[in-house]
Design a protein around this motif. Structure first.
Motif, PDB file in Angstrom:
ATOM      1  N   ASP A 173       0.842  -1.188   0.000  1.00 14.87           N
ATOM      2  CA  ASP A 173       0.000   0.000   0.000  1.00 14.87           C
ATOM      3  C   ASP A 173       0.882   1.245   0.000  1.00 14.87           C
ATOM      4  O   ASP A 173       1.619   1.485   0.969  1.00 14.87           O
ATOM      5  N   PRO A 174       0.862   2.050  -1.078  1.00 11.00           N
ATOM      6  CA  PRO A 174       1.727   3.240  -1.108  1.00 11.00           C
ATOM      7  C   PRO A 174       1.333   4.287  -0.086  1.00 11.00           C
ATOM      8  O   PRO A 174       2.137   5.144   0.253  1.00 11.00           O
ATOM      9  N   ASN A 175       0.099   4.208   0.406  1.00 10.21           N
ATOM     10  CA  ASN A 175      -0.369   5.202   1.368  1.00 10.21           C
ATOM     11  C   ASN A 175      -0.289   4.717   2.803  1.00 10.21           C
ATOM     12  O   ASN A 175      -0.704   5.430   3.713  1.00 10.21           O
ATOM     13  N   THR A 190      10.830  -1.751   4.188  1.00  7.46           N
ATOM     14  CA  THR A 190       9.528  -2.271   3.797  1.00  7.46           C
ATOM     15  C   THR A 190       9.691  -3.273   2.655  1.00  7.46           C
ATOM     16  O   THR A 190      10.355  -3.008   1.670  1.00  7.46           O
ATOM     17  N   SER A 208       9.151  -5.440  -0.582  1.00 13.06           N
ATOM     18  CA  SER A 208       8.539  -5.217  -1.879  1.00 13.06           C
ATOM     19  C   SER A 208       7.978  -6.530  -2.397  1.00 13.06           C
ATOM     20  O   SER A 208       8.603  -7.583  -2.252  1.00 13.06           O
ATOM     21  N   LYS A 235       4.567  -8.158  -5.261  1.00 12.55           N
ATOM     22  CA  LYS A 235       3.441  -7.874  -6.139  1.00 12.55           C
ATOM     23  C   LYS A 235       2.599  -9.141  -6.258  1.00 12.55           C
ATOM     24  O   LYS A 235       3.097 -10.257  -6.131  1.00 12.55           O
ATOM     25  N   HIS A 279       2.623  13.099   2.617  1.00 13.93           N
ATOM     26  CA  HIS A 279       2.542  11.640   2.670  1.00 13.93           C
ATOM     27  C   HIS A 279       1.070  11.262   2.838  1.00 13.93           C
ATOM     28  O   HIS A 279       0.462  11.545   3.863  1.00 13.93           O
ATOM     29  N   LYS A 332       6.462  13.506   4.687  1.00 15.19           N
ATOM     30  CA  LYS A 332       6.975  12.156   4.948  1.00 15.19           C
ATOM     31  C   LYS A 332       8.025  12.160   6.049  1.00 15.19           C
ATOM     32  O   LYS A 332       8.209  11.152   6.745  1.00 15.19           O
TER      33      LYS A 332
END
Length: 740
Positions: A249-251, A259, A261, A263, A507, A717
């Motif tokens: 989640d980019p948000n 974090t 990574s 997919k 952010h 951020k």
């Protein structure tokens, strides 16, 4: 037998098992049934770069299991050790497991098969002139016929490899008797091949019984997973498929710097498809694996969509950094462990559930309508050769669109661990009774005169009067509305650039946390630590750092349009600077004396042009005779600690770059923001929790500053580095209690 008659026995000696026994035990861990042997062989074919895989089965794979591919083949020099344990081309050291991208790596598949069956291999590489054939038993080469040598023999063959497994479990009768019927074992083989054919949709798969001319499974290369599902599982599933891709989640507010990574790709059926059996295909780094947790989570998505007793079809492929995956936790690689499993499961389910609910608002059901006499309609579905009309009119099948309840009337079923039990729109009774400081000077406000480049500022009442109506906390849209703080209309390019800079650094995840937070309480007033809740997470915030950024942005928002409050009596500028300089320890390290420093700062602020600029843009009025008359009122209802005023004036002298417009405005706003931050003056004694001063400070933090953050703060951020920390999560706490 009575206890007194039990005689102790001598312990049995520990012996070393024979190699043949060890190998058979190990083989039983890898090869459970024909389908598990086939899974290992298919993975070897895919590792070899095959684009076509053909499988022939006899008696459910117990009499014959043959797999042929067109991959790279095996070198003749490697055939002698091909079926020995722990012989592999996939890794050379244990550290290679951390970046493994192949299916096989331990070198136990062919070895295990050779210990429980008769194994033969025919292979040819592209560079070889002919193929080679070798036979194996118990991991070693054996002659194909009596009287021949055990060395591989040249033979005719195509590029690729043919592996033939005969008489599976012939030397382990217990395992053989535990197998199901040949029909059921063959069904398991078809299931494994179908799943691999879906995931490897660019590879052609064929599976047939020995002696049959018609294959039971045949798939040609497809263009996508959805097309492969439609071909292999039928159009009833294929026409109901939805597809989403997801990743971190980019948000999200990540408190960890590393974090993970990853997919994922999810292909799943919508609400129109219903089946008694749940079909779930899970691939992690292209390996077919099982996960009870992931399966339960996927089933839970459909609890509010499908009727009870019906299940969906779900295909999920996750690609995770190999360094975060432990593939060596199960002999058959049926299970893998990976970092942040809970977060990945939750993210995948949330993305898929959002898509599912968006597409489940309407469904199509086939119905039959009987028309009355003299009524005619165009047929939607007509059976061939059936055009009979009775006297009541034609009976036809129509596709009727039935609209499901809208989201406002049909709510998703939420698990208890994800249930949010608080609301940011609630207002406490405590907020209606302001607690005012007993020993803090209260500013007197006055209207700000209108100028050509500024709006008419709001006239503020005395922030410290006991008969003032308490300021209502700022709420999100739909709750009680407070007075808006308008953005001033200013044409200065420097201010426009500063405002753009605030938006660029935003952010989004932290913005959502602050916008929808529920205030829990102040943890430490002196260290500026508070707790807030957002959704099912609990966060520890440095409210001082957040408040400093808030006041800077509010100052930038109201630039040149501040309301101002009046200091009565107006204190002399030189006296305030003297108080600050006397308390400053760093003055002794400079070459100037205290009197010289005081004179320099006083002369800087008394400059007519600077005084005019401070008064016009920041409502900081210094009279001709050196009295500080007014200060800007940045936030309605909030009273700053005026003990910090000497420090503010002292810092305005050397800390402001008066020669550059943009840096000058930014530094002045930063100093004003620091002045407005709640808390005692640096170096002052720690506040007492039971004093009126601390109670008033807490009330302003909870009921003025945090509601203003919810509405106006655009968090950068940089606040995530040390000022915002997630300390608890309700789903994680549920998992802890579930283990107890």
């Amino acid at each position: 037998m009575p206890d007194d008659q039990i005689t102790p026995t001598e312990p049995k000696p520990i012996i070393r098992l024979k190699e043949s026994v060890i190998n058979k035990i190990a083989a039983g861990e890898i090869i459970h049934r024909p389908s598990s042997a086939l899974k290992e062989l298919i993975e070897n074919c895919l590792d070899a770069g095959s684009t076509s895989i053909r499988v022939t089965i006899k008696d459910g794979g117990m009499k014959l299991l043959q797999i042929q591919d067109n991959g790279c083949g095996i070198k003749n020099s490697d055939l002698p050790i091909l079926a020995e344990r722990f012989t592999t081309s996939k890794l050379s050291s244990y550290s290679d497991l951390s970046h493994l991208t192949t299916y096989g790596f331990r070198g136990e598949a062919l070895a295990s098969i050779s210990h429980v069956a008769r194994l033969s291999v025919t292979t040819k590489t592209a560079a070889a002139e002919h193929a080679w054939k070798a036979c194996y038993e118990d991991g070693k080469l054996v002659p194909a016929k009596a009287g021949q040598t055990a060395d591989p023999k040249p033979c005719a063959g195509n590029d690729g490899t043919i592996i033939t497994v005969e008489d599976l479990f012939h030397n382990t009768p217990t395992r053989l008797s535990a197998l199901r019927s040949s029909t059921e074992e063959y069904a398991r083989i078809l299931d494994v091949m179908t799943k691999y054919a879906v995931h490897n949709y660019k590879v052609a798969f064929v599976c047939k019984k020995s002696g049959s001319s018609t294959p039971d499974l045949s798939s040609s290369p497809a263009s996508s997973v959805s097309q492969a599902v439609n071909l292999l599982y039928g159009t009833s599933i294929g026409k109901s498929l939805l597809q989403v891709t997801c990743g971190p989640d980019p948000n999200a507010v990540h408190t960890s710097k590393d974090t993970q990574s990853w997919k994922g790709e999810v292909v799943f059926t919508n609400a129109s498809y219903q089946s008694k059996k749940f079909i779930f295909l899970l691939f992690i780094n292209h390996r077919l694996v099982e996960s009870a947790r992931m399966k339960r989570a996927m089933e839970a998505m459909y609890t509010s969509i499908l009727p009870k007793g019906f299940s969906p079809f779900v295909y999920l492929s996750l690609e995770i950094d190999p360094q975060s995956v432990d593939v060596n936790v199960h002999p058959t690689k049926r299970e893998v462990h990976f970092l942040n499993e809970d977060a990945i499961v939750e993210r995948v389910c949330n993305v898929a559930q959002d898509r599912l609910h968006n597409k489940s608002q309407s469904r199509s059901y086939p119905t039959q309508t009987l028309l009355t006499q003299n009524q005619r309609v165009q047929m939607d579905v007509d059976e061939p050769g059936d055009s009979r009309d009775n006297e009541l009119g034609p009976s036809r099948v129509h596709a009727v669109q039935i609209t499901a309840p809208t989201p406002s009337t049909s709510k998703k079923k939420v698990a208890p661990k994800n249930l949010i039990r608080t609301s940011a729109a609630d207002r406490t009774l405590h907020s209606m009774f302001p607690v005012l400081p007993s020993n803090r000077t209260q500013p007197q406000s006055e209207p700000q005169p209108q100028t050509q480049d500024r709006r008419q500022a709001e006239t503020e009442e005395n922030a410290g009067r006991g008969d003032e109506e308490p300021p209502a906390p700022v709420r999100r849209e739909g709750s009680r509305k407070s007075k808006e703080i308008p953005e001033s209309a200013i044409e200065l390019s420097s201010i426009r650039d500063l405002r753009k800079g605030v938006l660029i650094k935003e952010h989004q995840g932290l913005h959502e946390v602050l916008e929808g937070h529920v205030f829990v309480g102040i943890v430490d007033l002196d260290r500026c630590l508070s707790l807030v809740q957002h959704s099912t997470q609990l966060y520890l915030l440095n409210h001082g750092s957040l408040a400093e950024e808030l006041f800077y942005q509010l100052g930038l928002r109201q630039f040149s349009s501040f309301a101002k409050f009046k200091l009565e009596p107006a204190p002399p500028l030189r006296k305030l600077i003297t108080i600050a300089v006397d308390a400053e320890d760093g003055i002794s390290r400079t070459k100037l004396t205290k009197d010289q420093v005081i004179e320099f700062i006083h002369r800087t602020l008394m400059d007519p042009d600077r005084r005019e600029m401070l008064s016009e843009y920041f409502c900081l009025t210094i009279t001709d005779d050196g009295l500080v008359q007014t200060l800007p009122l940045i936030l309605r209802g909030y009273t700053p600690n005026l003990d910090k005023l000497p420090l503010l004036l002292m810092r305005l002298g050397p800390q402001v770059d008066w020669m550059d417009e943009e840096r000058c405005f930014e530094s002045i706003l930063r100093e004003l923001a620091y002045f407005y931050v709640p808390g005692p003056l640096d170096g002052s004694p720690a506040s007492l929790e039971d004093t009126e001063e601390s109670k008033a400070e807490k009330w302003q933090i909870e009921h003025i500053i945090f509601p203003a953050m919810r509405k106006y703060l655009v968090p950068p951020k940089s606040l995530l580095e040390r000022d915002v920390v997630q300390v608890a999560s309700l789903p994680d706490l549920y998992r802890v209690f579930e283990r107890c």
